[in-house]
Design an enzyme around this catalytic site. Structure first.
Site, PDB file in Angstrom:
ATOM      1  N   ARG A 213       0.860  -1.208  -0.018  1.00 12.13           N
ATOM      2  CA  ARG A 213       0.147   0.038   0.125  1.00 12.13           C
ATOM      3  C   ARG A 213       0.908   1.410  -0.095  1.00 12.13           C
ATOM      4  O   ARG A 213       1.835   1.271   0.575  1.00 12.13           O
ATOM      5  CB  ARG A 213      -0.973  -0.006   1.034  1.00 12.13           C
ATOM      6  CG  ARG A 213      -1.931  -1.061   1.263  1.00 12.13           C
ATOM      7  CD  ARG A 213      -2.811  -0.774   0.090  1.00 12.13           C
ATOM      8  NE  ARG A 213      -4.299  -1.754   0.236  1.00 12.13           N
ATOM      9  CZ  ARG A 213      -4.290  -2.859  -0.583  1.00 12.13           C
ATOM     10  NH1 ARG A 213      -2.973  -3.134  -1.299  1.00 12.13           N
ATOM     11  NH2 ARG A 213      -5.382  -3.753  -0.474  1.00 12.13           N
ATOM     12  N   GLU A 242      -2.969   7.792  -4.218  1.00 16.79           N
ATOM     13  CA  GLU A 242      -3.509   7.312  -5.601  1.00 16.79           C
ATOM     14  C   GLU A 242      -4.987   7.372  -5.601  1.00 16.79           C
ATOM     15  O   GLU A 242      -5.599   7.091  -4.256  1.00 16.79           O
ATOM     16  CB  GLU A 242      -3.002   5.837  -5.863  1.00 16.79           C
ATOM     17  CG  GLU A 242      -3.322   4.867  -4.740  1.00 16.79           C
ATOM     18  CD  GLU A 242      -2.768   3.462  -5.186  1.00 16.79           C
ATOM     19  OE1 GLU A 242      -3.627   2.291  -5.264  1.00 16.79           O
ATOM     20  OE2 GLU A 242      -1.600   3.329  -5.151  1.00 16.79           O
ATOM     21  N   HIS A 259      -0.848   0.233  -9.519  1.00 22.28           N
ATOM     22  CA  HIS A 259      -1.232  -0.658  -8.690  1.00 22.28           C
ATOM     23  C   HIS A 259      -1.883  -1.961  -9.370  1.00 22.28           C
ATOM     24  O   HIS A 259      -2.947  -2.085  -9.205  1.00 22.28           O
ATOM     25  CB  HIS A 259      -2.432   0.253  -7.839  1.00 22.28           C
ATOM     26  CG  HIS A 259      -2.555  -0.561  -6.468  1.00 22.28           C
ATOM     27  ND1 HIS A 259      -3.087   0.059  -5.549  1.00 22.28           N
ATOM     28  CD2 HIS A 259      -2.500  -1.790  -6.182  1.00 22.28           C
ATOM     29  CE1 HIS A 259      -3.347  -0.804  -4.505  1.00 22.28           C
ATOM     30  NE2 HIS A 259      -2.983  -1.790  -4.750  1.00 22.28           N
TER      31      HIS A 259
END
Length: 391
Positions: A213, A242, A259
């Site tokens: 993360r 993000e 991601h």
């Protein structure tokens, strides 16, 4: 009860949602931005991915009585709220673990090639040794790396895994990779787990990979450390803030991706499989979905590898590149430089939503080559590709 008594609403990007769940109820699908409270007025079962926030604002006043997410992470789910409402919940822990492992392997071989540095003999610190980190730790020794694992919650739980203190891993690792959830409080918070002081404790020239993360690593401290020349290489698949990404930081890292580490075809389909199995159990019904047909090689899959002319790590790099060209994801993401600031978040979401089909390494077959014992072990236990008979 007949299946038609269950009204199932699925986020449209759950792979094979209609095929899987139509044998369990009446299925409808919606884009993520259309999953709002008013859309749930006639929904019993809600199946989503990470783009839908599950909380009181979405569910209060609706008939929803079961919720599941086809993702490993549950950051987007208010589980306390679901428990208070006595709404059963399911998710898909580990569904994309192999995809993230293979992302890290692809990143390592790319860095080894571009930095002209052998991976064999390097020490890699894995912080977070659950579904992803544990599988990574099992595969990397076959590729010649020394592994140090760090996971304080697992250590407290009495895990038999050999685990090391975080500070010791920081100081010993040539490569540091993070695979933790984002935890902001409690006994083991991971928010800014790697901060400026931690970066100072790392080996000068160490490589850093974050595919967990974004806020696990302090982005501003990272940018300052890169500017100061502390890192030999940095790979980021996740970003603070993000889908908005600081382009100044993106320009300074060696590999930048949006991601998508866990976005292999198998990783996504595994999420559907796990929800399908959980929903069958909840409903006390058996569905008719044929999962094996979905996972078989499809049109456009090229799963035969050409044995490289190179030897050793160079050959392994070439094989990995055939299976997953991580630089293609990097190049596509960096076209964000040319976009206006207010379009970059939507671009990030679109890259994730429309990610191309990527198959797991285990689906690939390599023809026999002139392979020594170390290479055969790397293929079998590290890359986990299939080797044709006669190798």
């Amino acid at each position: 009860m007949t299946k038609h008594m269950f009204r199932i609403l699925c986020e449209e990007k759950i792979p094979y949602a209609r095929e899987a769940f139509s044998s369990l109820g009446e299925v409808s699908t919606l884009p993520v931005h259309d999953i709002v409270r008013d859309a749930l007025r006639e929904t019993d079962i809600l199946l989503v991915r990470s783009g839908t926030r599950i909380d009181a604002a979405l569910l209060d006043g609706t008939p929803v009585r079961y919720v599941a997410t086809a993702t490993a992470g549950t950051d987007h789910v208010d589980r306390d709220y679901l428990a208070a409402r006595h709404i059963p919940f399911a998710h898909a822990p580990g569904c994309n673990a192999d995809a993230v492992v293979e992302y890290v392997i692809a990143a390592l071989y790319h860095l080894g090639r571009t930095k002209q540095a052998a991976l064999a003999g390097k020490t890699i610190g894995i912080v977070g040794c659950g579904h992803v980190g544990g599988r990574l730790a099992a595969r990397l020794p076959a590729l010649g790396l020394n592994v140090l694992c760090c996971d304080p919650p697992l250590a407290e739980a009495g895990s038999p895994m050999a685990l090391h203190a975080y500070e010791a891993v920081l100081e010993a690792a040539d490569i540091l990779t993070f695979h933790t959830p984002l935890v902001r409080d409690g006994a083991y918070p991971t928010y800014h787990l790697l901060d400026a002081s931690g970066m100072q404790r790392m080996k000068p020239g160490a490589w850093l990979i974050n595919a967990s993360r974004g806020p696990v690593v302090d982005g501003r401290a990272l940018e300052a450390a890169i500017d100061a020349g502390r890192f030999g290489a940095v790979v980021l698949d996740v970003w603070e803030g993000e889908p908005e990404v600081r382009l100044d930081l993106m320009r300074k890292v060696d590999l930048a991706t949006p991601h998508i580490a866990g976005h292999s075809f198998e990783g996504k389909v595994n999420g559907t499989i796990m929800l399908y199995e959980a929903l069958q159990q909840y409903l006390g019904m058996s569905g008719t979905w044929q999962v094996e047909d979905v996972l078989a090689p499809g049109p456009g899959d090229h799963l035969e590898l050409a044995w490289p002319a190179a030897a050793g790590e160079a050959a392994l790099h070439d094989l990995v590149h055939q299976m997953y060209d991580i630089t293609a994801d990097d190049r596509t993401f960096r076209t964000a430089y040319d976009l206006p600031a207010d379009a970059q978040g939507a671009f990030f979401r679109r890259l994730r939503k429309d990610y191309p089909r990527r198959r797991t390494f285990a689906m690939f077959t390599v023809a026999p080559g002139t392979q020594d014992a170390a290479t055969r072990r790397a293929l079998r236990d590290g890359l986990r590709v299939q080797v044709s008979a006669g190798a």
